[in-house]
Design a protein around this motif. Structure first.
Motif, PDB file in Angstrom:
ATOM      1  N   PRO A 161      70.707 -21.787  27.967  1.00 55.79           N
ATOM      2  CA  PRO A 161      71.067 -21.476  26.567  1.00 55.79           C
ATOM      3  C   PRO A 161      72.471 -21.959  26.192  1.00 55.79           C
ATOM      4  O   PRO A 161      72.699 -22.367  25.050  1.00 55.79           O
ATOM      5  N   GLY A 162      73.408 -21.937  27.140  1.00 53.53           N
ATOM      6  CA  GLY A 162      74.762 -22.390  26.837  1.00 53.53           C
ATOM      7  C   GLY A 162      74.803 -23.863  26.489  1.00 53.53           C
ATOM      8  O   GLY A 162      75.468 -24.274  25.519  1.00 53.53           O
ATOM      9  N   LEU A 163      74.103 -24.682  27.263  1.00 57.24           N
ATOM     10  CA  LEU A 163      74.035 -26.117  26.967  1.00 57.24           C
ATOM     11  C   LEU A 163      73.322 -26.359  25.646  1.00 57.24           C
ATOM     12  O   LEU A 163      73.743 -27.216  24.859  1.00 57.24           O
ATOM     13  N   ALA A 164      72.282 -25.616  25.389  1.00 60.20           N
ATOM     14  CA  ALA A 164      71.549 -25.764  24.134  1.00 60.20           C
ATOM     15  C   ALA A 164      72.445 -25.460  22.939  1.00 60.20           C
ATOM     16  O   ALA A 164      72.435 -26.185  21.933  1.00 60.20           O
ATOM     17  N   ARG A 165      73.231 -24.375  23.032  1.00 58.56           N
ATOM     18  CA  ARG A 165      74.159 -24.040  21.935  1.00 58.56           C
ATOM     19  C   ARG A 165      75.194 -25.140  21.747  1.00 58.56           C
ATOM     20  O   ARG A 165      75.562 -25.487  20.620  1.00 58.56           O
ATOM     21  N   PHE A 166      75.677 -25.696  22.865  1.00 56.56           N
ATOM     22  CA  PHE A 166      76.653 -26.784  22.771  1.00 56.56           C
ATOM     23  C   PHE A 166      76.064 -27.979  22.022  1.00 56.56           C
ATOM     24  O   PHE A 166      76.721 -28.564  21.149  1.00 56.56           O
ATOM     25  N   ILE A 167      74.828 -28.344  22.345  1.00 62.24           N
ATOM     26  CA  ILE A 167      74.186 -29.488  21.679  1.00 62.24           C
ATOM     27  C   ILE A 167      74.009 -29.209  20.194  1.00 62.24           C
ATOM     28  O   ILE A 167      74.273 -30.069  19.345  1.00 62.24           O
ATOM     29  N   VAL A 168      73.583 -28.018  19.870  1.00 63.58           N
ATOM     30  CA  VAL A 168      73.418 -27.655  18.458  1.00 63.58           C
ATOM     31  C   VAL A 168      74.763 -27.730  17.730  1.00 63.58           C
ATOM     32  O   VAL A 168      74.865 -28.286  16.631  1.00 63.58           O
ATOM     33  N   ASP A 169      75.808 -27.192  18.342  1.00 57.25           N
ATOM     34  CA  ASP A 169      77.129 -27.201  17.705  1.00 57.25           C
ATOM     35  C   ASP A 169      77.621 -28.621  17.447  1.00 57.25           C
ATOM     36  O   ASP A 169      78.149 -28.927  16.370  1.00 57.25           O
ATOM     37  N   GLU A 170      77.477 -29.501  18.431  1.00 58.57           N
ATOM     38  CA  GLU A 170      77.993 -30.863  18.292  1.00 58.57           C
ATOM     39  C   GLU A 170      77.135 -31.718  17.369  1.00 58.57           C
ATOM     40  O   GLU A 170      77.652 -32.463  16.531  1.00 58.57           O
ATOM     41  N   CYS A 171      75.827 -31.613  17.522  1.00 56.89           N
ATOM     42  CA  CYS A 171      74.931 -32.523  16.798  1.00 56.89           C
ATOM     43  C   CYS A 171      74.669 -32.087  15.361  1.00 56.89           C
ATOM     44  O   CYS A 171      74.201 -32.896  14.550  1.00 56.89           O
ATOM     45  N   SER A 172      74.947 -30.843  15.046  1.00 61.52           N
ATOM     46  CA  SER A 172      74.735 -30.390  13.669  1.00 61.52           C
ATOM     47  C   SER A 172      75.911 -30.741  12.762  1.00 61.52           C
ATOM     48  O   SER A 172      75.830 -30.582  11.541  1.00 61.52           O
ATOM     49  N   LYS A 173      76.988 -31.247  13.326  1.00 60.15           N
ATOM     50  CA  LYS A 173      78.139 -31.651  12.520  1.00 60.15           C
ATOM     51  C   LYS A 173      77.829 -32.942  11.767  1.00 60.15           C
ATOM     52  O   LYS A 173      77.116 -33.810  12.264  1.00 60.15           O
ATOM     53  N   ASP A 174      78.389 -33.051  10.576  1.00 60.29           N
ATOM     54  CA  ASP A 174      78.197 -34.281   9.800  1.00 60.29           C
ATOM     55  C   ASP A 174      78.925 -35.458  10.440  1.00 60.29           C
ATOM     56  O   ASP A 174      78.490 -36.605  10.336  1.00 60.29           O
ATOM     57  N   TRP A 176      79.861 -37.739  13.290  1.00 62.25           N
ATOM     58  CA  TRP A 176      79.395 -38.148  14.616  1.00 62.25           C
ATOM     59  C   TRP A 176      80.369 -39.105  15.292  1.00 62.25           C
ATOM     60  O   TRP A 176      80.027 -39.743  16.292  1.00 62.25           O
ATOM     61  N   ALA A 177      81.564 -39.219  14.776  1.00 61.85           N
ATOM     62  CA  ALA A 177      82.568 -40.067  15.422  1.00 61.85           C
ATOM     63  C   ALA A 177      82.850 -39.530  16.820  1.00 61.85           C
ATOM     64  O   ALA A 177      83.037 -38.324  17.018  1.00 61.85           O
ATOM     65  N   GLY A 178      82.849 -40.429  17.814  1.00 63.47           N
ATOM     66  CA  GLY A 178      83.139 -40.040  19.182  1.00 63.47           C
ATOM     67  C   GLY A 178      82.074 -39.183  19.837  1.00 63.47           C
ATOM     68  O   GLY A 178      82.352 -38.504  20.832  1.00 63.47           O
ATOM     69  N   ILE A 179      80.833 -39.223  19.331  1.00 67.11           N
ATOM     70  CA  ILE A 179      79.792 -38.322  19.844  1.00 67.11           C
ATOM     71  C   ILE A 179      79.521 -38.576  21.328  1.00 67.11           C
ATOM     72  O   ILE A 179      79.174 -37.647  22.074  1.00 67.11           O
ATOM     73  N   ILE A 180      79.679 -39.810  21.780  1.00 62.58           N
ATOM     74  CA  ILE A 180      79.392 -40.109  23.192  1.00 62.58           C
ATOM     75  C   ILE A 180      80.356 -39.358  24.103  1.00 62.58           C
ATOM     76  O   ILE A 180      79.948 -38.697  25.066  1.00 62.58           O
ATOM     77  N   THR A 181      81.642 -39.418  23.794  1.00 60.35           N
ATOM     78  CA  THR A 181      82.615 -38.734  24.645  1.00 60.35           C
ATOM     79  C   THR A 181      82.663 -37.232  24.364  1.00 60.35           C
ATOM     80  O   THR A 181      83.154 -36.468  25.198  1.00 60.35           O
ATOM     81  N   PRO A 203      81.970 -52.613  16.292  1.00 61.27           N
ATOM     82  CA  PRO A 203      82.589 -51.549  15.481  1.00 61.27           C
ATOM     83  C   PRO A 203      81.805 -50.238  15.506  1.00 61.27           C
ATOM     84  O   PRO A 203      82.402 -49.155  15.560  1.00 61.27           O
ATOM     85  N   THR A 204      80.483 -50.325  15.479  1.00 66.06           N
ATOM     86  CA  THR A 204      79.673 -49.106  15.492  1.00 66.06           C
ATOM     87  C   THR A 204      79.785 -48.391  16.833  1.00 66.06           C
ATOM     88  O   THR A 204      79.882 -47.158  16.892  1.00 66.06           O
ATOM     89  N   LEU A 205      79.792 -49.155  17.922  1.00 65.27           N
ATOM     90  CA  LEU A 205      79.958 -48.547  19.240  1.00 65.27           C
ATOM     91  C   LEU A 205      81.328 -47.890  19.380  1.00 65.27           C
ATOM     92  O   LEU A 205      81.460 -46.819  19.982  1.00 65.27           O
ATOM     93  N   GLU A 206      82.353 -48.534  18.846  1.00 68.71           N
ATOM     94  CA  GLU A 206      83.691 -47.946  18.891  1.00 68.71           C
ATOM     95  C   GLU A 206      83.721 -46.627  18.133  1.00 68.71           C
ATOM     96  O   GLU A 206      84.362 -45.662  18.560  1.00 68.71           O
ATOM     97  N   TYR A 207      83.011 -46.561  17.024  1.00 71.54           N
ATOM     98  CA  TYR A 207      82.950 -45.336  16.233  1.00 71.54           C
ATOM     99  C   TYR A 207      82.295 -44.210  17.027  1.00 71.54           C
ATOM    100  O   TYR A 207      82.830 -43.088  17.119  1.00 71.54           O
ATOM    101  N   TYR A 208      81.138 -44.484  17.629  1.00 65.81           N
ATOM    102  CA  TYR A 208      80.403 -43.441  18.344  1.00 65.81           C
ATOM    103  C   TYR A 208      81.030 -43.079  19.688  1.00 65.81           C
ATOM    104  O   TYR A 208      80.789 -41.988  20.210  1.00 65.81           O
ATOM    105  N   SER A 209      81.813 -43.984  20.266  1.00 64.95           N
ATOM    106  CA  SER A 209      82.360 -43.729  21.603  1.00 64.95           C
ATOM    107  C   SER A 209      83.794 -43.243  21.584  1.00 64.95           C
ATOM    108  O   SER A 209      84.333 -42.872  22.630  1.00 64.95           O
ATOM    109  N   GLY A 210      84.444 -43.290  20.435  1.00 64.39           N
ATOM    110  CA  GLY A 210      85.857 -42.913  20.384  1.00 64.39           C
ATOM    111  C   GLY A 210      86.768 -43.992  20.934  1.00 64.39           C
ATOM    112  O   GLY A 210      87.922 -43.717  21.277  1.00 64.39           O
ATOM    113  N   GLY A 211      86.245 -45.220  21.025  1.00 62.22           N
ATOM    114  CA  GLY A 211      87.088 -46.347  21.418  1.00 62.22           C
ATOM    115  C   GLY A 211      87.253 -46.550  22.912  1.00 62.22           C
ATOM    116  O   GLY A 211      88.170 -47.258  23.337  1.00 62.22           O
ATOM    117  N   ILE A 212      86.385 -45.958  23.740  1.00 63.54           N
ATOM    118  CA  ILE A 212      86.510 -46.192  25.180  1.00 63.54           C
ATOM    119  C   ILE A 212      86.101 -47.632  25.491  1.00 63.54           C
ATOM    120  O   ILE A 212      85.407 -48.278  24.708  1.00 63.54           O
TER     121      ILE A 212
END
Length: 474
Positions: A161-174, A176-181, A203-212
């Protein structure tokens, strides 16, 4: 492309060198796992009874991959059964689920192509609620029905349940910048190809990864595997690949646009730094002096082996993933679609195109300027939508498979521009120094001001209403 069993041994050798090179730059990769989204595609039979399948599918289904020995540097979060599942949804869902369970163990995230990794992120955007429910309850959705996949996940699934809540918290945000990290916080780099046509995704990968960092580790094709990037953590714009001379016999055709005379092939050790060459290979599997179609620029040498920067594919106009559409194929597709407008007194006066990767998946956009005899009786929306589908039907089998089976390319779009747009396009080119006598309409555009000019003149936009015909035998 012809291949033989022994060719897998050579390719396995190249794969075995990837992590030793990467470990020189990123320590501790044996302390975690890799989240790689890997997929097989369907097979067919030649008239002579030989199996025909994509080169990576051949590798994943071989004993080299399925029975690979334990290697602490190459532990994947995805079970082999999930990778070998031919259903793209079931494969992606189970790989993503395993990646989420092991999120703190993941040290690198990757796919073969940049577009494949972005498809995985898009999949997470669409299905995070279902994934979170499965993690909360420790069960697996009925949509994953493949018995071998379900069996492979039995040891992974457990209520969290803890991991599930974490996924809901992160993925429900508008945002998604840096979602990978954010989801996989220990990720050190992305392992994806971002050279050539894949550079459009940076550019899109940089957005989703936070520039790693993005590591382009190897250079390969269906015909042959070529070499390694010995500085894998460099910027994507600086990537050079060093040829491994034992992979094939390599020759190079000098690229000289000012000369129409045939030129002599140059051997591997005789290329010159700074010059561009077209790659020519003779393989152990039977290709003889085969022109791969890649244009490379020599950047230096590692010992006596030259290093090359990928410059471009010859004659390829449009590419989203593994598809390659050249000018003649696009022309043929436009001609086929244009026939549907004849009964309505219309034809295509001019056209150009672009590979639009601003959405996931990317799709082809074709700009049409129409010649209509009677504007009051011109082609309607339904006709233009059928034109989109007709163009797709005229595309090659790789494109149609990507549309139908893989979902890695979105529906083709026709944007009808107002009359006179292509004259404005010519005026713009001339204002930037083009010769009015030698100007030709570009059949593909990627220069932002030109795309903005075209988009500002769009009168209507139309999408293919269905998928084109495709079976494993077409």
């Amino acid at each position: 492309m012809p291949t033989i069993r022994e060719e897998l041994d050579r390719r396995e050798l190249l794969y075995s060198l990837l992590m030793p090179v990467m470990s020189l730059y990123v320590p501790g990769l044996d302390k975690g796992k890799g989240l790689y989204f890997l997929f097989v595609k369907s097979e067919s039979k030649t008239p002579g009874g030989l199996t025909a399948r994509p080169v990576l599918t051949s590798y994943y289904k071989s004993d080299h991959f399925r029975s690979r020995p334990f290697d602490a540097y190459n532990i994947y979060t995805s079970p082999t059964a999930a990778i070998l599942c031919a259903d793209s949804f079931q494969s992606m869902y189970s790989q993503m689920l395993c990646g989420l369970y092991a999120r703190l163990d993941v040290l690198r995230v990757g796919a073969v192509f940049a577009s494949g990794l972005l498809r995985a992120i898009r999949f997470l955007q669409l299905h995070w609620e279902s994934l979170a429910r499965d993690i909360e309850t420790g069960t697996l959705t009925d949509r994953v029905a493949d018995p071998s996949v379900r069996d492979s996940l039995a040891g992974v699934l457990s209520p969290d349940p803890g991991l599930a809540r974490f996924i809901v918290d992160e993925c429900s945000k508008d945002n998604w910048a840096g979602i990978i990290t954010r989801v996989w916080p220990n990720t050190k780099y992305l392992d994806v190809i971002v050279t050539g046509a894949m550079a459009q995704y940076i550019p899109t990968l940089e957005y989703y990864s936070g520039g790693i960092p993005m590591a382009c580790t190897m250079y390969a094709s269906s015909e042959c595997y070529f070499g390694l990037n010995l500085q894998p953590m460099c910027k994507p714009s600086e990537v050079s690949y060093t040829i491994m001379p034992n992979m094939a016999y390599f020759e190079f055709l000098p690229v000289d646009s000012s000369s129409s005379e045939p030129t002599t092939l140059v051997e591997l050790a005789s290329v010159e730094v700074g010059k561009e060459y077209e790659l020519v290979i003779t393989t152990y599997a039977g290709l003889y002096r085969y022109r791969v179609g890649d244009v490379l620029r020599v950047t230096g040498f590692h010992n006596a082996a030259p290093s090359f920067r990928f410059v471009r594919r010859k004659n390829v106009l449009l590419s989203i993933e593994s598809d390659k559409t050249d000018e003649s194929e696009l022309q043929r597709a436009v001609e086929c679609a244009s026939e549907l407008m004849r009964p309505h007194g219309a034809s295509v006066a001019e056209y150009t195109s672009q590979a639009d990767t601003s959405s996931i998946p990317g799709h082809y956009v074709v700009y049409w300027e129409l010649l209509v005899r009677d504007p009051s009786a011109g082609p309607g929306r339904d006709v233009l939508e059928r034109c989109c589908l007709e163009m797709e039907e005229a595309m090659n089998a790789v494109y149609r498979q990507s549309r139908v089976a893989d979902g890695s390319i979105g529906p083709l779009e026709i944007r009808v521009v107002r009359s006179g747009t292509f004259e404005e396009l010519m005026d713009y080119a001339i204002s930037r120094g083009a010769s009015i006598n030698q100007y030709k309409v570009p059949r593909c555009v990627n220069f932002t001001p030109i795309i903005e000019l075209l988009d500002s003149r769009v009168e209507s936009a139309h999408f293919s209403p269905a998928c084109p015909n495709w079976t494993p035998h077409t």
